[in-house]
Design a protein around this motif. Structure first.
Motif, short mmCIF file in Angstrom:
data_model
loop_
_atom_site.label_atom_id
_atom_site.label_comp_id
_atom_site.label_asym_id
_atom_site.label_seq_id
_atom_site.Cartn_x
_atom_site.Cartn_y
_atom_site.Cartn_z
N ALA A 136 -19.53 -5.95 -4.78
CA ALA A 136 -18.66 -6.90 -5.49
C ALA A 136 -18.82 -8.23 -4.78
CB ALA A 136 -17.21 -6.42 -5.44
N VAL A 137 -19.38 -9.21 -5.46
CA VAL A 137 -19.72 -10.48 -4.84
C VAL A 137 -18.54 -11.45 -4.94
CG1 VAL A 137 -21.31 -12.42 -4.86
CG2 VAL A 137 -22.14 -10.13 -5.39
N LYS A 138 -18.07 -11.90 -3.79
CA LYS A 138 -16.97 -12.85 -3.76
C LYS A 138 -17.42 -14.25 -3.34
CE LYS A 138 -13.49 -9.31 -2.80
NZ LYS A 138 -12.40 -8.86 -1.88
N LYS A 139 -18.60 -14.32 -2.75
CA LYS A 139 -19.13 -15.59 -2.29
C LYS A 139 -20.57 -15.72 -2.76
CE LYS A 139 -19.90 -18.21 1.99
NZ LYS A 139 -19.83 -18.15 3.47
N ALA A 140 -20.93 -16.88 -3.28
CA ALA A 140 -22.26 -17.08 -3.85
C ALA A 140 -23.37 -16.69 -2.90
CB ALA A 140 -22.41 -18.53 -4.30
N ALA A 141 -23.31 -17.16 -1.66
CA ALA A 141 -24.40 -16.91 -0.72
C ALA A 141 -24.56 -15.44 -0.38
CB ALA A 141 -24.16 -17.70 0.57
N SER A 142 -23.51 -14.65 -0.54
CA SER A 142 -23.62 -13.22 -0.25
C SER A 142 -24.40 -12.47 -1.32
CB SER A 142 -22.23 -12.59 -0.07
OG SER A 142 -21.51 -12.60 -1.29
N LEU A 208 -31.25 -27.44 -1.34
CA LEU A 208 -30.49 -28.37 -2.17
C LEU A 208 -29.14 -28.62 -1.52
CD1 LEU A 208 -31.28 -27.11 -5.79
CD2 LEU A 208 -32.49 -28.80 -4.38
N ARG A 209 -28.85 -29.88 -1.27
CA ARG A 209 -27.60 -30.25 -0.62
C ARG A 209 -26.41 -29.77 -1.45
NH1 ARG A 209 -27.08 -34.66 2.82
NH2 ARG A 209 -28.87 -35.69 1.81
N GLY A 210 -25.46 -29.10 -0.79
CA GLY A 210 -24.22 -28.71 -1.44
C GLY A 210 -24.32 -27.48 -2.31
N ASN A 211 -25.49 -26.85 -2.40
CA ASN A 211 -25.60 -25.66 -3.25
C ASN A 211 -24.97 -24.45 -2.55
OD1 ASN A 211 -27.11 -23.09 -4.28
ND2 ASN A 211 -27.41 -24.64 -5.86
N PRO A 212 -24.08 -23.74 -3.20
CA PRO A 212 -23.36 -22.64 -2.55
C PRO A 212 -24.20 -21.41 -2.25
CG PRO A 212 -22.80 -22.72 -4.87
CD PRO A 212 -23.60 -23.96 -4.59
N TYR A 213 -25.39 -21.33 -2.82
CA TYR A 213 -26.24 -20.16 -2.59
C TYR A 213 -27.15 -20.31 -1.37
CZ TYR A 213 -24.77 -18.32 -7.10
OH TYR A 213 -24.02 -17.84 -8.13
N VAL A 214 -27.20 -21.49 -0.79
CA VAL A 214 -28.05 -21.71 0.39
C VAL A 214 -27.59 -20.80 1.53
CG1 VAL A 214 -28.67 -23.39 2.17
CG2 VAL A 214 -28.67 -24.05 -0.26
N SER A 215 -28.54 -20.22 2.24
CA SER A 215 -28.22 -19.20 3.25
C SER A 215 -27.56 -19.77 4.50
CB SER A 215 -29.48 -18.42 3.63
OG SER A 215 -30.41 -19.27 4.28
N VAL A 216 -28.08 -20.87 5.00
CA VAL A 216 -27.57 -21.47 6.24
C VAL A 216 -27.52 -22.98 6.07
CG1 VAL A 216 -27.94 -21.80 8.71
CG2 VAL A 216 -28.55 -19.62 7.64
N ILE A 217 -26.34 -23.56 6.28
CA ILE A 217 -26.17 -25.01 6.21
C ILE A 217 -26.36 -25.60 7.60
CG2 ILE A 217 -24.62 -26.90 5.61
CD1 ILE A 217 -25.56 -25.21 3.23
N ASP A 218 -27.23 -26.57 7.72
CA ASP A 218 -27.50 -27.24 8.99
C ASP A 218 -26.79 -28.60 8.95
OD1 ASP A 218 -28.63 -28.73 11.13
OD2 ASP A 218 -30.41 -27.45 11.10
N LYS A 219 -25.82 -28.80 9.84
CA LYS A 219 -25.05 -30.05 9.85
C LYS A 219 -25.90 -31.25 10.22
CE LYS A 219 -20.61 -27.84 10.82
NZ LYS A 219 -19.44 -27.75 11.74
N GLN A 220 -27.06 -30.99 10.80
CA GLN A 220 -27.94 -32.09 11.20
C GLN A 220 -29.13 -32.24 10.25
OE1 GLN A 220 -28.86 -31.15 15.33
NE2 GLN A 220 -27.07 -32.31 16.01
#
Length: 227
Positions: A136-142, A208-220
């Motif tokens: 049951a998927v609750k978060k896009a990236a999962s 893609l910036r801001g896409n919820p499916y991206v696996s890891v967001i790098d703040k830099q």
């Protein structure tokens, strides 16, 4: 996670044109950002699943210490990387997770782009992917944010290794999506490759910036602009 159908969304998927073959002729570093926004299509016994590619990593030839083919290494596992561009390279990591790559460049020149995350194009695609994951998927990236997750969601395994991605009747193919130059792309170092030494910190991951499916967001992460 809620994903609703939007009849006007992803208009490009209605044309169902195969990806421009010129992309397959490029090096992995050139092709990786151009694959963002394009559509990965998986044909299954239950129907087709269509996804938008939102994150990629470049593995750039025999000189890249992060590549399986570093130093021109040719083994039963890496042989597909030496195919002509447009071939699927699927391998197993940790004995349990499959990863899918797009082989690029000329034959005998081992370049590959790892597909790290995809976004289902509509609710029906998302439901089928969740069913294949058995969760049951609750978060896009999962659902499909990560190479192992997306392969499970799309039933991609080593049986697809070596298939052409430009075959309109094949089980896995790439189709045209959005023009990459219209997308907000960022670049950052690749994930979990400390063994790559001086190649590890190079910004060869694109998403893609801001896409919820991206696996890891790098703040830099830095903005990337196509020439």
């Amino acid at each position: 996670m809620e994903l609703k159908d939007n009849p006007g969304e992803w208009e490009g998927c209605r044309t169902r044109k195969l990806l421009n073959p010129d992309v397959f002729k490029l090096t992995a570093l050139q092709a990786a950002p151009l694959l963002l926004g394009q559509h990965l299509v998986r044909r299954t016994e239950d129907g087709e699943i269509r996804c938008r590619i939102v994150e990629t990593e470049s593995y750039g030839g025999a000189e890249d210490k992060g590549s399986h083919a570093y130093g021109g290494r040719r083994t039963a596992r890496t042989e597909v990387m030496f195919s002509s561009g447009g071939t699927a390279y699927v391998y197993l990591i940790y004995g349990m997770y499959h990863c899918v790559n797009v082989v690029t460049a000329a034959e005998h020149d081992p370049h590959a782009v790892l597909i790290r995350a995809v976004e289902p194009l509509n609710a029906a695609d998302a439901e089928m992917m969740a069913a294949y994951r058995g969760i049951a998927v609750k978060k896009a990236a999962s659902l499909s944010g990560g190479p192992g997750k997306l392969c499970r969601a799309l039933r991609i395994d080593k049986s697809l290794n070596g298939y052409r991605l430009d075959d309109p009747g094949g089980p896995l193919r790439l189709e045209q999506g959005e023009p990459p130059e219209t997308l907000d792309i960022v670049q950052a170092p690749r994930i979990n490759i400390p063994y790559a030494e001086e190649y590890a910190p190079l910004p060869w991951r694109f998403y893609l910036r801001g896409n919820p499916y991206v696996s890891v967001i790098d703040k830099q992460a830095q903005s990337f602009h196509l020439d």
